[in-house]
Design an enzyme around this catalytic site. Sequence first.
Site, PDB file in Angstrom:
ATOM      1  N   GLN A  23       0.861  -1.188   0.000  1.00  0.00           N
ATOM      2  CA  GLN A  23       0.000   0.000   0.000  1.00  0.00           C
ATOM      3  C   GLN A  23       0.894   1.235   0.000  1.00  0.00           C
ATOM      4  O   GLN A  23       1.844   1.308   0.765  1.00  0.00           O
ATOM      5  CB  GLN A  23      -0.841  -0.039   1.278  1.00  0.00           C
ATOM      6  N   THR A  24       0.581   2.212  -0.865  1.00  0.00           N
ATOM      7  CA  THR A  24       1.335   3.453  -0.777  1.00  0.00           C
ATOM      8  C   THR A  24       0.498   4.633  -1.231  1.00  0.00           C
ATOM      9  O   THR A  24      -0.386   4.499  -2.077  1.00  0.00           O
ATOM     10  CB  THR A  24       2.642   3.393  -1.602  1.00  0.00           C
ATOM     11  N   ARG A  25       0.759   5.784  -0.639  1.00  0.00           N
ATOM     12  CA  ARG A  25       0.178   7.031  -1.131  1.00  0.00           C
ATOM     13  C   ARG A  25       1.289   8.026  -1.384  1.00  0.00           C
ATOM     14  O   ARG A  25       1.051   9.211  -1.532  1.00  0.00           O
ATOM     15  CB  ARG A  25      -0.830   7.578  -0.118  1.00  0.00           C
TER      16      ARG A  25
ATOM     17  N   HIS B 178      10.612   5.633  -2.375  1.00  0.00           N
ATOM     18  CA  HIS B 178      12.035   5.952  -2.246  1.00  0.00           C
ATOM     19  C   HIS B 178      12.805   4.669  -1.915  1.00  0.00           C
ATOM     20  O   HIS B 178      12.234   3.590  -1.839  1.00  0.00           O
ATOM     21  CB  HIS B 178      12.237   7.041  -1.193  1.00  0.00           C
TER      22      HIS B 178
ATOM     23  N   HIS C 261      11.506   2.164   0.837  1.00  0.00           N
ATOM     24  CA  HIS C 261      10.377   1.310   0.484  1.00  0.00           C
ATOM     25  C   HIS C 261      10.766   0.281  -0.574  1.00  0.00           C
ATOM     26  O   HIS C 261      10.295  -0.848  -0.559  1.00  0.00           O
ATOM     27  CB  HIS C 261       9.202   2.160   0.018  1.00  0.00           C
TER      28      HIS C 261
ATOM     29  N   ARG D 114       6.527   1.205   9.131  1.00  0.00           N
ATOM     30  CA  ARG D 114       6.397   2.074  10.308  1.00  0.00           C
ATOM     31  C   ARG D 114       5.251   3.067  10.089  1.00  0.00           C
ATOM     32  O   ARG D 114       5.046   3.572   8.999  1.00  0.00           O
ATOM     33  CB  ARG D 114       7.708   2.797  10.578  1.00  0.00           C
TER      34      ARG D 114
ATOM     35  N   HIS E 229       2.064   2.849   9.608  1.00  0.00           N
ATOM     36  CA  HIS E 229       1.219   2.576   8.444  1.00  0.00           C
ATOM     37  C   HIS E 229      -0.085   3.379   8.539  1.00  0.00           C
ATOM     38  O   HIS E 229      -0.775   3.325   9.545  1.00  0.00           O
ATOM     39  CB  HIS E 229       0.903   1.078   8.364  1.00  0.00           C
ATOM     40  N   ALA E 230      -0.413   4.085   7.469  1.00  0.00           N
ATOM     41  CA  ALA E 230      -1.658   4.881   7.382  1.00  0.00           C
ATOM     42  C   ALA E 230      -1.778   5.916   8.494  1.00  0.00           C
ATOM     43  O   ALA E 230      -2.872   6.378   8.809  1.00  0.00           O
ATOM     44  CB  ALA E 230      -2.896   3.988   7.360  1.00  0.00           C
TER      45      ALA E 230
END
Length: 380
Positions: free
Chosen positions: A186-188, A192, A195, A281, A283-284
Amino acid sequence: MIAPHGGKLILRTADSQVEAELREEAKALRHLTLTGRELNDLALIGNGACSPLAGFMTREEYDPVVASMRLANGLPWSIPVVFAVDREEAPTPGSRAALYDGDGELRGVIEVEDVFEYDKRREARNVYRTEDENHPGVAALYERKEVLIGGPVWVLAGERDPASLSPTQTRAEFERRGWKTIVGFQTRNPVHRAHEYIQKCALEIVDGLLLHPLVGETKGDDIPAEVRMRCYRTLLENYYPADRVLLSTMPAAMRYAGPREAIFHAMIRKNYGCTHFIVGRDHAGVGSYYGTYDAQKMFDEFDPDELGITPLKFENSFYCRRCQQMGSKKTCSHDVENHVSLSGTKVREMLRAGQLPPPEFSRPEVAQILIDASRETASA
Ligand SMILES: [Zn+2]
């Protein structure tokens, strides 16, 4: 292939014949307009990503989700998926209502089972762990209209976005590629090196990676989805084996609910066919509302079998000059002064000034896209 949450994909997208009937029927129905966030949820219900939900939550579903992260049938579910209206426009239970977007396009029909009051402060405390209106998820909750409407929906297919595969399509693609174990990421944000490292650690042990950027509503200062997609494509072309990664967008809105949203993100990815899910770390998270590893700990509150998907928990990672490679405190013993790490604020400053961050922090091809994008925004 991993079973969807609850056993099977609940698909609520109308086929062309049903769509024609709905369009005809809608003319006589009450006209309700959804917010951007509600439209994001409607899309996820339609394509099966929110299985076992067949519509917006009734009180019977909403209450235990808010209180104890479970649906009425006991299945884990951590985030309310709801549709709110003003009291005076609320339809009667037992009726049907037509669902429109802000441009007046018909997007679906709801079979109204329930119309109910809800306590926003309680939802804020339980779901977001704060009643602070400065929290972007809480702010969105406080802006919601006053009563909720629950019941199954039918969703119109709409324009198909080739970059956005449905759970049925990702599952078919995994099967075609012969992947048995798939990790979802999951990413928004742009990806880099930190990740990239985590994804590649995961790729050493599973068959494939679903790079699954969220493209629904986010905070205004998050990087636009279209710029992020350019970053992902460039990164994948230059640094990943093409046959080990599937890039597809995910139309959910961001809640910034930290631990609870991590569970939600994992359940959705299970529906898309992922067997593993990366939880990094914070997350969300947003600001300092959640502890760095609270989202990881949240997975321990459930029996692994009822979640089904396996969380892969990662520490903060960085490039270490002494190790001369990426690592985390699990794998590197050196002091922080050996680590190349930059704050998000510092990186944004550098990019705005047209400076490439160190290659140990960000791939130059990706950083260049971000520099160009920040100039376009500045000149717009
Ligand atoms: Zn080191």
